[in-house]
Scaffold this active site. Sequence first.
Site, PDB file in Angstrom:
ATOM      1  N   ASP A 231      -4.958   0.639  17.592  1.00  0.00           N
ATOM      2  CA  ASP A 231      -4.617   2.024  17.236  1.00  0.00           C
ATOM      3  C   ASP A 231      -3.778   2.683  18.326  1.00  0.00           C
ATOM      4  OD1 ASP A 231      -6.386   1.669  15.024  1.00  0.00           O
ATOM      5  OD2 ASP A 231      -8.078   2.258  16.263  1.00  0.00           O
ATOM      6  N   GLU A 429      -5.411   6.409   6.046  1.00  0.00           N
ATOM      7  CA  GLU A 429      -5.808   6.792   7.406  1.00  0.00           C
ATOM      8  C   GLU A 429      -4.567   6.856   8.281  1.00  0.00           C
ATOM      9  OE1 GLU A 429      -8.270   3.623   8.921  1.00  0.00           O
ATOM     10  OE2 GLU A 429      -6.905   2.075   8.240  1.00  0.00           O
TER      11      GLU A 429
END
Length: 806
Positions: A231, A429
């Site tokens: 991420d 997301e």
Amino acid sequence: MEQRRRRATRGRVAALATVGLMLAAGFVTGAAPVQAADTNLIVNGGFEDGLASWFVNNGNSSDGAQLSATSDAYSGANAALVTSRTTTGSGPMQDLSGKVQAGQAYTLTARIKYENASGPATKQFFATMHYGGGTYTNLLSVTATKGQWAQFNGTFTIPAGQAVSTARLFFETPWTATPSTDPDLHLMDFKLDDVSVVGAAPPAPASKTIEVVGKLPGEHNPLIGHKFGADGFGFVHDGRVYMYMTNDTQGYAPNPTTGVSPGINYGDINQITVISSADLVNWTDHGEIQVAGPNGVAPFTANSWAPGITKKVVNGQEKFFLYYANGGGSSNVITGASPLGPWTSERTSTLINGSTPGAETVAWKFDPAPFVDDDGQPYLYFGGGPASTSMPPAERFNNPKNIRAIELDDTMVATQGTAAVVDAPVAFEAGHVFKREGRYYFSYSSHFGGNDFGGSQQPLPGYPGGGQIGYLISDNPMSWPKETYAGVLFPNQSQFFGAGTGGNNHQSVFEFEGKYYFTYHAPTLNKRINGNTTQGYRSPHIQELAFNPDGTIQQVVGTYAGVNQVRDFDPYRVFEAETFGWSKGVATTKVDGSSAQFGGAAPNLVVRDIDNGDWTALSSVNFGDKGARSVTAKVRALSAGGQIQVRLDTATGPVVGTVAVDATVGQWAEVTAELDGVSGVHDVYFTYTGPAGVDLFEIDNWSFQAATLELPVTVTASARCVGGKVYVAVQARNDHDAPVGISLETPYGERSFAAVAPGANAYQSFNTRAVSVPAGSATVRVTGAVGGQDVTTVRTVHQPAGTCGG
Ligand SMILES: [Ca+2]
Ligand SMILES: [Ca+2]
Ligand SMILES: [Ca+2]
């Protein structure tokens, strides 16, 4: 069901419990086998630190009791008192997971007492181990007399085949299904003191060191090969790119025999990993920020996933705001004094949660990404997960409306107003916003379909497939209708990296020195360790991002080659050893003290787990024309006989210097080696050698020393009599291949020449106005450039005595 399995287990261990009884009663003499490294595995066994490290057994949902400290101790000031027991197993427990080992024998001692007036005259107690699930084993037993301290004292051996990844010791009364029928007999209060379990020291934690070369020499993806990171959020500050990442390495636990780790468990992760680079190839490991958990910066949060960072001047002070997902349920922010901390929490509760206006129906209030507009207004983008079941299935799939945009206030640690829907197609997301040429770009990761998104549905034409990065372009950072959708900017990473690299993704975009870059993750290091059967441990990647004339994005192609190195690496300074382009077999660890390179506020790491044959390397190091004279390393020797070879271009390239790590073992010291023939631009490999099978040394930082640069010049001085006075003449010939400035300095005057051509002379005859002068010296100062570097060379020349007549 659990109780039934538990009862069966009881039957099998009856014999062992009997042995324990005999030991406790003193029928067996002789001490338990004592091993050299025997250790007491129990923490706070005497309860002198209150109830620290103790809790009530909760192996079954019906278990329950009150645990408190009592001054009625067998020894010391405190013991534990357990009351309000709901089951026979409701008693004081301590977790010994990771401490006890199968096949080992342990000596257990403890003192126990009960005194309930209506209780029986004697009562049996058990010390029991819960190995997880329904597996319980009674270790020892003692029969106590009411009102008197009884002693557990015996040994138990954990069977060789017993799984011990969960091992929790507790004290209880003999099991019965319905103890509430006679609580005086089964559920009496009792006290516990002086608990010890002595045996083999806990095994060292298994190595997490990645032994394969995870980032191949010449390649620039993944960014690092010695740990994972997911991420990634790219952030530019003061000429460096920082990457903040979910610490996928935290729960990585390769089996010592097979090398294979269990699959990633996001619940293990409460740290954020930070790396940085000034060139996008050589990355410095800044270690982990302990963000969440009991010892975290924000202890009211449990997890730290998917970080996003920005900076803003607040009350005249530049601050750094690091946002993160506290699991799926909420998001939070911590504040840094620099990109590397120190970090503090300005909040005492989460920033984004169920009471955030406009976010009530967002299933997962996570993945917070900040963006500060040119006018200083900050925004936060967050959210994801399954859409509302009230939506028709096709809408639920295509336009789940599960992501939000909200304004932050000027503190950066609170929102203002109501969150607006980001209607990103097939959204799942990882929302993120950047601005280019006056327009806002929102990128995100798409969902994988399934029941959460309306069952079996098809995306609308042009909409993303599963696990792709789509994007929207808007003129307003709070307005993202579905009409702003602009396409897929990155397909799933498995399209480029093949089997084993699929799964989720999470991107960011940053601008660095005039170019745009796209960050994403892929389990490519995991694949290099385990082949195509990966366990979900992700690694950071970067690709360049290119735009079409109309502002749309050219779809990114994922490659191992990655991006070009932005600038050569400067070796003529102290730089952290935890900086490398490539590495083999090493790990890093944080140490006390600050970073020599990054200053007092920055954490410092060292390179560790250095074995014979391991190496680290730097990409495109510029030694200049004159080159390096020597290299210095700050090292801590861990065994005698270690050496560092400095090699050029490959791990087996020519050795240009050898550093003997001959400092005192265990102490930090600087060691230096002369270098031979190092100039120009090279990849530099530090290869480590020494005795096999032991850690050789740790390295904190490096520095190279430049060869001294000089301007070549030939100088002379003389004295002679002219017209009754002595004249001192000084001459300097420029032997350099370019013009230089020369100044001639004597006690009798000075003269400077601005540009003396190659081969030409600077000359001056100074009148001393004296009939006689003693011998002395003249100074010649030459200024010019060598290999683009400004150099001054100062020479002193003998000036002979001079006299007229005599
Ligand atoms: Ca005590
Ligand atoms: Ca190693
Ligand atoms: Ca260091």
